[in-house]
Write a protein that holds these residues in place. Structure first.
Motif, PDB file in Angstrom:
ATOM      1  N   UNK A 266       0.841  -1.204   0.000  1.00 15.03           N
ATOM      2  CA  UNK A 266       0.000   0.000   0.000  1.00 15.03           C
ATOM      3  C   UNK A 266       0.875   1.254   0.000  1.00 15.03           C
ATOM      4  N   UNK A 267       1.945   1.206   0.771  1.00 14.65           N
ATOM      5  CA  UNK A 267       2.833   2.364   0.820  1.00 14.65           C
ATOM      6  C   UNK A 267       3.625   2.497  -0.473  1.00 14.65           C
ATOM      7  N   UNK A 268       4.038   1.362  -0.976  1.00 15.06           N
ATOM      8  CA  UNK A 268       4.833   1.368  -2.204  1.00 15.06           C
ATOM      9  C   UNK A 268       4.049   2.016  -3.356  1.00 15.06           C
ATOM     10  N   UNK A 269       2.758   1.692  -3.399  1.00 18.70           N
ATOM     11  CA  UNK A 269       1.931   2.169  -4.509  1.00 18.70           C
ATOM     12  C   UNK A 269       1.845   3.689  -4.535  1.00 18.70           C
ATOM     13  N   UNK A 270       2.010   4.326  -3.389  1.00 18.70           N
ATOM     14  CA  UNK A 270       1.867   5.786  -3.320  1.00 18.70           C
ATOM     15  C   UNK A 270       3.169   6.518  -3.640  1.00 18.70           C
ATOM     16  N   UNK A 271       4.241   5.769  -3.798  1.00 17.96           N
ATOM     17  CA  UNK A 271       5.545   6.408  -3.990  1.00 17.96           C
ATOM     18  C   UNK A 271       5.787   6.763  -5.452  1.00 17.96           C
ATOM     19  N   UNK A 272       6.467   7.863  -5.699  1.00 14.21           N
ATOM     20  CA  UNK A 272       6.779   8.184  -7.096  1.00 14.21           C
ATOM     21  C   UNK A 272       7.741   7.173  -7.724  1.00 14.21           C
ATOM     22  N   UNK A 273       8.564   6.537  -6.882  1.00 15.45           N
ATOM     23  CA  UNK A 273       9.500   5.550  -7.434  1.00 15.45           C
ATOM     24  C   UNK A 273       8.936   4.130  -7.339  1.00 15.45           C
ATOM     25  N   UNK A 274       7.598   4.028  -7.275  1.00 15.17           N
ATOM     26  CA  UNK A 274       6.968   2.717  -7.129  1.00 15.17           C
ATOM     27  C   UNK A 274       7.434   1.701  -8.186  1.00 15.17           C
ATOM     28  N   UNK A 275       7.522   2.083  -9.483  1.00 19.41           N
ATOM     29  CA  UNK A 275       7.929   1.073 -10.473  1.00 19.41           C
ATOM     30  C   UNK A 275       9.273   0.428 -10.132  1.00 19.41           C
ATOM     31  N   UNK A 276      10.208   1.251  -9.663  1.00 22.74           N
ATOM     32  CA  UNK A 276      11.528   0.717  -9.311  1.00 22.74           C
ATOM     33  C   UNK A 276      11.423  -0.180  -8.077  1.00 22.74           C
ATOM     34  N   UNK A 277      10.642   0.267  -7.103  1.00 25.11           N
ATOM     35  CA  UNK A 277      10.521  -0.509  -5.868  1.00 25.11           C
ATOM     36  C   UNK A 277       9.854  -1.860  -6.115  1.00 25.11           C
TER      37      UNK A 277
ATOM     38  N   UNK B 217      18.110  -0.518 -14.686  1.00 25.03           N
ATOM     39  CA  UNK B 217      18.110   0.595 -13.733  1.00 25.03           C
ATOM     40  C   UNK B 217      19.453   1.306 -13.816  1.00 25.03           C
ATOM     41  N   UNK B 218      19.435   2.598 -13.565  1.00 21.83           N
ATOM     42  CA  UNK B 218      20.697   3.319 -13.458  1.00 21.83           C
ATOM     43  C   UNK B 218      20.641   4.242 -12.239  1.00 21.83           C
ATOM     44  N   UNK B 222      22.083   9.362  -6.484  1.00 18.68           N
ATOM     45  CA  UNK B 222      21.861   8.439  -5.380  1.00 18.68           C
ATOM     46  C   UNK B 222      20.556   7.685  -5.441  1.00 18.68           C
ATOM     47  N   UNK B 223      19.863   7.777  -6.574  1.00 12.69           N
ATOM     48  CA  UNK B 223      18.576   7.084  -6.721  1.00 12.69           C
ATOM     49  C   UNK B 223      18.647   6.133  -7.903  1.00 12.69           C
ATOM     50  N   UNK B 224      17.905   5.053  -7.797  1.00 17.75           N
ATOM     51  CA  UNK B 224      17.779   4.150  -8.939  1.00 17.75           C
ATOM     52  C   UNK B 224      16.610   4.634  -9.792  1.00 17.75           C
ATOM     53  N   UNK B 225      16.865   4.769 -11.070  1.00 19.12           N
ATOM     54  CA  UNK B 225      15.767   5.180 -11.943  1.00 19.12           C
ATOM     55  C   UNK B 225      15.703   4.227 -13.135  1.00 19.12           C
ATOM     56  N   UNK B 226      14.503   4.048 -13.683  1.00 18.71           N
ATOM     57  CA  UNK B 226      14.358   3.110 -14.805  1.00 18.71           C
ATOM     58  C   UNK B 226      15.189   3.571 -16.002  1.00 18.71           C
ATOM     59  N   UNK B 227      15.813   2.612 -16.640  1.00 18.55           N
ATOM     60  CA  UNK B 227      16.622   2.942 -17.811  1.00 18.55           C
ATOM     61  C   UNK B 227      16.301   1.980 -18.941  1.00 18.55           C
ATOM     62  N   UNK B 228      15.068   1.579 -19.008  1.00 17.42           N
ATOM     63  CA  UNK B 228      14.679   0.647 -20.060  1.00 17.42           C
ATOM     64  C   UNK B 228      13.346   0.032 -19.711  1.00 17.42           C
ATOM     65  N   UNK B 229      12.893  -0.783 -20.609  1.00 19.67           N
ATOM     66  CA  UNK B 229      11.574  -1.375 -20.424  1.00 19.67           C
ATOM     67  C   UNK B 229      11.667  -2.633 -19.557  1.00 19.67           C
ATOM     68  N   UNK B 230      10.707  -2.767 -18.674  1.00 14.84           N
ATOM     69  CA  UNK B 230      10.666  -3.963 -17.837  1.00 14.84           C
ATOM     70  C   UNK B 230       9.426  -4.775 -18.198  1.00 14.84           C
ATOM     71  N   UNK B 231       9.477  -6.092 -18.021  1.00 10.49           N
ATOM     72  CA  UNK B 231       8.304  -6.910 -18.344  1.00 10.49           C
ATOM     73  C   UNK B 231       7.132  -6.522 -17.446  1.00 10.49           C
ATOM     74  N   UNK B 232       5.909  -6.641 -17.977  1.00 10.46           N
ATOM     75  CA  UNK B 232       4.750  -6.294 -17.151  1.00 10.46           C
ATOM     76  C   UNK B 232       4.580  -7.289 -16.007  1.00 10.46           C
ATOM     77  N   UNK B 233       4.240  -6.773 -14.841  1.00  8.00           N
ATOM     78  CA  UNK B 233       4.047  -7.615 -13.655  1.00  8.00           C
ATOM     79  C   UNK B 233       2.805  -7.131 -12.918  1.00  8.00           C
ATOM     80  N   UNK B 234       1.993  -8.061 -12.485  1.00 10.71           N
ATOM     81  CA  UNK B 234       0.844  -7.719 -11.642  1.00 10.71           C
ATOM     82  C   UNK B 234       1.096  -8.304 -10.255  1.00 10.71           C
TER      83      UNK B 234
END
Lengths: 368, 592
Positions: A266-277, B217-218, B222-234
């Motif tokens: 629930x917390x993760x979903x609210x974060x701007x960096x959620x996709x990475x997390x 990721x790159x 000091x932060x990890x940010x997306x650097x490409x496409x990732x497979x869809x996950x639910x």
């Protein structure tokens, strides 16, 4: 429970304050062992900080085997220091015949190489020595790294300290960073390798607690790197995860917290960096800890870190004065050596933060 | 009512055999052939009962015998009216009796005509033991009883056709799952959690996981940010509603499942996903936001995909996933079967087919290898939704499962989003009994093998394994799911248990199992409007929701003692088995 204590000091200190802290917390452990990693050394090793220091305990045959292997690998002996161990039978300590603390010069072909290459060779050598001595039952190899010394022994910590003379303020070994653990032996056969702190490639880690995801962690880690070996203690998994995150993956150390104790969805979903997390959580799902744990670690750059699990919160407190930052399982340990500090400044790390202490003793609290 | 003994039943049976039917029949009722349309003309002598030949099938050959108590029966006819199989019919019988009236014995032979309930002798109208007669009887005068000495297996193949039925396999002794207990309890050094107070993260990923060292990721500031496409996950609830099609299920039952799924998501915070089965989806659902809760299945018959593809431009959201069905645990190596009896006009419309038996081929045409499967099916399915939707595969557990799984894990395109493995205890709407009872592979051993194979490669979790086939068979789905998760499943899928919560009376001891006939007595597996009307959609959906809510609490009640708030996927040290062979096979501790 075990008790852990760590010191990060501006000025070199002997192991005495660590032992004093442990004595204050004595009710929390069962006197079954003591282990210590000293970093940023002073004293007898002050002149040899740039070359690797081998820490081991072995039999004479083990030492011979080690010498042969080191020679074969091209290492040259630079400095050898042997502690004077009190042979008194009145002391509760299971002595090894030899305690080896030796500095080696790098092999010729490695001297001009960058440290990134040298360190791989150091890890490889430490593992080779460890396996060789384990196979022959001739000893234990704890660390092989510049400016790092490790001592592990079975017995009453007070007697171990007495046997090695660690109580002496003028003990010839001093360091600016010391991590130590007194053991409460619960789950495992008493083996020296199971004693914290653990060391690998510049990373030192000790913990207090029980790793309920030990099997998951171990199953996953044993294929990640040949250096992830032993698994005599479930706490080794935390070191390997730290090493994997910071060294192999090269992620900022703050992400260690995201790996071992991911945020609730629930917390993760609210974060701007959620996709990475989410990605981290899925890719590192077998590296979660999910038990009652506190870990205290030191990074290759000298920074010290403290983190807890998120539900059961094994105790740890961080206190400081102008010259020293101290982490201990119980505040009585800190009171013992820093009685005059401002205790209002003590930090009890929360379930969602990572405490980092840098080389200037500045304490940072990183919210997850 | 005084229950009838076997002896009484036999006597009754003989009496019945001697009794003269009071009605002849020129044109039988479609479901009740013994009910005459016209009475025998007055004055005509009632004919004797027709001769009985030993070769004839008889009620005693059937799996179930009807016990009827004439003393308490009030002849209301409810049992006969409710029996969808035509197994019961009412019959007038003339019975001779000797009576004596007055104070002195004066025996007189008299006859009386009574209304009797008889069990049909022909196998086309065999009693299925569904018990509807017992349910509706106001005086508890009738019930089916399992017939231990039946001859069904030897007479039911007359006509040269294999026996077909629905349900699950019948001949499997004992369940390994029940020998497994959660034996590693957190105490003292690692305190248990409080199932009611602590928060639990009971979600599991459906979708391909990229190894951490290959994540795009790159590091920046000091932060990890997306650097490409990732497979869809639910991230979904670890218990899924397994694939049952509209067609196999009545539209009301399917709707109840879909309603429950939406309610669990929207109102209860449980991200449960439901698989459509191979039979398409209503266009209204395809074009609604609730599509996000549906896993759309494609199988070898491609039934329903014409509509799905046509609806794609109108979709307002992506489906949860696509599931490519290769095999099914109940009848591995065999294709789907929807008997013509169930191919009603609305089914024809959804699937785009004529009224006929619908047979999905046993294999996907044109796929001759696992690699081709990856390239063709996965790529086309991924491409259809522009790589926004996880695509998973469903296979039957088999001795070869590990090879298949291994190949998929090593797929360099990271394109397989889930490995659904269905075991021998999986259910089906229709299959040959010989397959149901004699072919297939239990799922637990193969689940464990696949997981440990992934562990050996350091690839556990990269393709989440979902196990199914008999989960919830004893009614305790949470326990079954928990154990499978500890053995390495990322989640489980279950199906029949949800039908049972809605009213299905079928079991593994031969009760009902008539899903293939189109005559489902509770309106779940039929397309006959009169029968479907028996199912209350809202009540069925409510029952499913309630079951999920209870299961959710029970799952937490199992996680709390082992001290875990996240799913213990692969944490087999939490389990013990009281069966040594099972413990050895699954590599868990044996305990006694």
């Amino acid at each position: 429970m075990c008790r852990i204590a760590a010191i990060k000091s501006k000025h070199p200190v002997s192991p005495t304050p660590i032992l004093q802290m442990m004595a204050a917390m004595q009710k929390g452990h069962d006197n079954s062992g003591f282990a210590m990693v000293m970093q940023d050394l002073d004293g007898v090793f002050a002149a040899h900080k740039d070359v690797p220091l081998l820490s081991m305990a072995c039999t004479p045959a083990g030492l011979e085997r080690t010498e042969r292997m080191m020679t074969h690998r091209g290492f040259g002996l630079e400095f050898d220091w042997q502690p004077e161990v009190d042979p008194s039978s009145a002391l509760d300590i299971q002595r090894m015949p030899l305690y080896v603390f030796r500095n080696y010069r790098y092999p010729e072909e490695y001297r001009s190489r960058p440290f990134s290459e040298q360190k791989k060779f150091l890890v490889e050598t430490q593992l080779a020595l460890r396996h060789a001595l384990a196979e022959s039952g001739e000893g234990f190899v704890y660390s092989f790294w510049p400016d790092v010394l490790t001592l592990k022994e079975i017995g009453d910590p007070r007697d171990i300290a007495a046997a090695f003379g660690l109580w002496k303020e003028d003990f010839p070994l001093q360091a600016r960073t010391i991590s130590a653990q007194c053991r409460q032996n619960t789950n495992y056969q008493i083996v020296r390798y199971a004693a914290h702190p653990f060391f690998l490639e510049g990373y030192t880690l000790m913990g207090n607690g029980e790793n309920t995801f030990f099997q998951k962690n171990r199953d996953f880690q044993q294929t990640l790197s040949p250096a992830y070996t032993g698994f005599e203690s479930d706490t080794q998994c935390f070191l390997y995860t730290l090493h994997y995150v910071a060294e192999i993956l090269g992620w900022p150390v703050q992400y260690y917290k995201h790996v071992i104790t991911p945020l609730p969805f629930e917390e993760m979903a609210l974060r701007p960096d959620a996709p990475v997390l989410y990605e981290i959580r899925q890719a590192c799902q077998h590296l979660e800890i999910n038990g009652p744990n506190t870990v205290v670690f030191t990074l290759p750059d000298g920074r010290m870190g403290i983190a807890c699990d998120t539900k059961k919160l094994r105790p740890v407190v961080v206190g400081k004065d102008a010259g020293m930052v101290v982490a201990a399982s119980e505040v009585c340990g800190i009171n013992r050596i820093l009685p005059d500090r401002d205790s209002d400044e003590d930090i009890y790390p929360g379930e969602r933060e990572l405490v980092l202490v840098d080389q200037n003793l500045e304490v940072q609290r990183w919210p997850q | 009512m005084a229950a009838m003994t076997d002896l009484e039943v036999d006597q009754q049976s003989r009496q019945d055999a001697r009794a003269r039917p009071a009605g002849g029949s020129s044109a039988a009722h479609p479901r009740h052939p013994a009910i005459a349309k016209s009475a025998i003309p007055a004055g005509k002598r009632v004919p004797l009962a027709p001769p009985v030949y030993v070769r004839d099938t008889h009620a005693t050959d059937q799996l179930w015998k009807i016990r009827w108590n004439p003393e308490t029966c009030i002849r209301c006819g409810a049992c006969v009216a409710t029996c969808t199989f035509g197994a019961l019919h009412a019959q007038l019988q003339r019975r001779g009796q000797t009576v004596s009236a007055g104070t002195l014995p004066n025996p007189l032979d008299t006859t009386e005509v009574i209304l009797a309930v008889r069990q049909a002798n022909d196998l086309a109208h065999a009693c299925r033991g569904c018990g509807m007669c017992e349910k509706v009887c106001p005086t508890a005068s009738i019930r089916p009883v399992a017939n231990a000495h039946n001859r069904f297996a030897v007479v039911a193949r007359r006509g040269g056709s294999p026996i077909k039925r629905g349900g699950r396999a019948h001949l499997i002794p004992g369940r390994v799952l029940d020998s497994i207990k959660v034996g590693r309890i957190s105490q003292m050094t690692d305190p248990s959690l409080d199932a009611a107070r602590h928060t639990f993260d009971l979600l599991t990923p459906l979708g391909r996981s990229i190894p951490a060292d290959k994540l795009p990721l790159k590091v920046e500031n000091g932060k990890l940010i997306p650097a490409g496409r990732m497979p869809p996950v639910r991230w979904i609830y670890p218990i899924l509603i397994g694939d049952m099609s509209i067609g196999a299920l009545s539209w009301r039952m399917w709707e109840a499942l879909a309603l429950a799924t939406a309610y669990l998501n929207e109102e209860c915070g449980l991200p449960v996903r439901m698989c459509s089965g191979e039979g398409g989806l209503p266009v209204k659902l395809l074009t609604s936001k609730n599509l996000q809760y549906m896993i759309i299945q494609i199988a070898s018959g491609h039934f329903g995909w014409n509509r799905i593809i046509k609806a794609m431009p109108k979709m307002v959201t992506d489906p949860a996933a696509i599931l490519i069905k290769i095999g099914q645990g109940a009848k591995p190596g065999d294709g789907g079967l929807l008997p013509a009896e169930k191919v009603a006009p609305h089914i024809q419309a959804i699937r785009g087919v004529p009224h006929a038996d619908l047979l999905s081929p046993p294999n996907h045409q044109g796929l001759y290898s696992i690699e081709e499967s990856v390239q063709k099916m996965f790529l086309s399915m991924n491409a259809a939704f522009q790589f926004r939707v996880p695509v998973a595969i469903k296979v039957a557990a088999s001795s070869t499962s590990v090879s298949v799984f291994n190949n998929l894990v090593r797929d360099p395109y990271h394109i397989v989003g889930g490995f659904f493995m269905d075991g021998i205890q999986g259910g089906t709407g229709a299959a040959n009994e010989v397959n149901l009872d004699h072919s297939g592979h239990p799922v637990l051993g193969k689940l464990r093998d696949c997981y440990l194979d992934a562990v050996a490669m350091g690839r556990q979790g990269q393709i989440p394994i979902f196990a199914g086939g008999g989960f919830g068979q004893t009614g305790n789905l949470a326990a079954d799911a928990f154990k499978a998760i500890c053995l390495g499943a990322s989640g489980v899928f279950a199906a029949k248990i949800f039908l049972q919560t809605a009213g299905c009376v079928g079991d593994e001891k031969g009760r009902c199992n008539s899903c293939n006939t189109g005559l489902c007595p509770v309106g779940i597996c039929t397309q006959d409007p009169a029968l479907v009307a028996r199912l209350d959609v809202d009540a069925a959906a409510q029952a499913i929701v309630d079951y999920f809510l209870a299961t959710d609490q029970e799952l937490k009640k199992l996680m709390a003692p082992i001290g875990n708030s996240s799913l213990p996927i692969g944490r087999s040290d939490a389990l013990i088995s009281m069966d040594k062979a099972a413990a050895d096979r699954l590599q868990i501790a044996y305990a006694c």
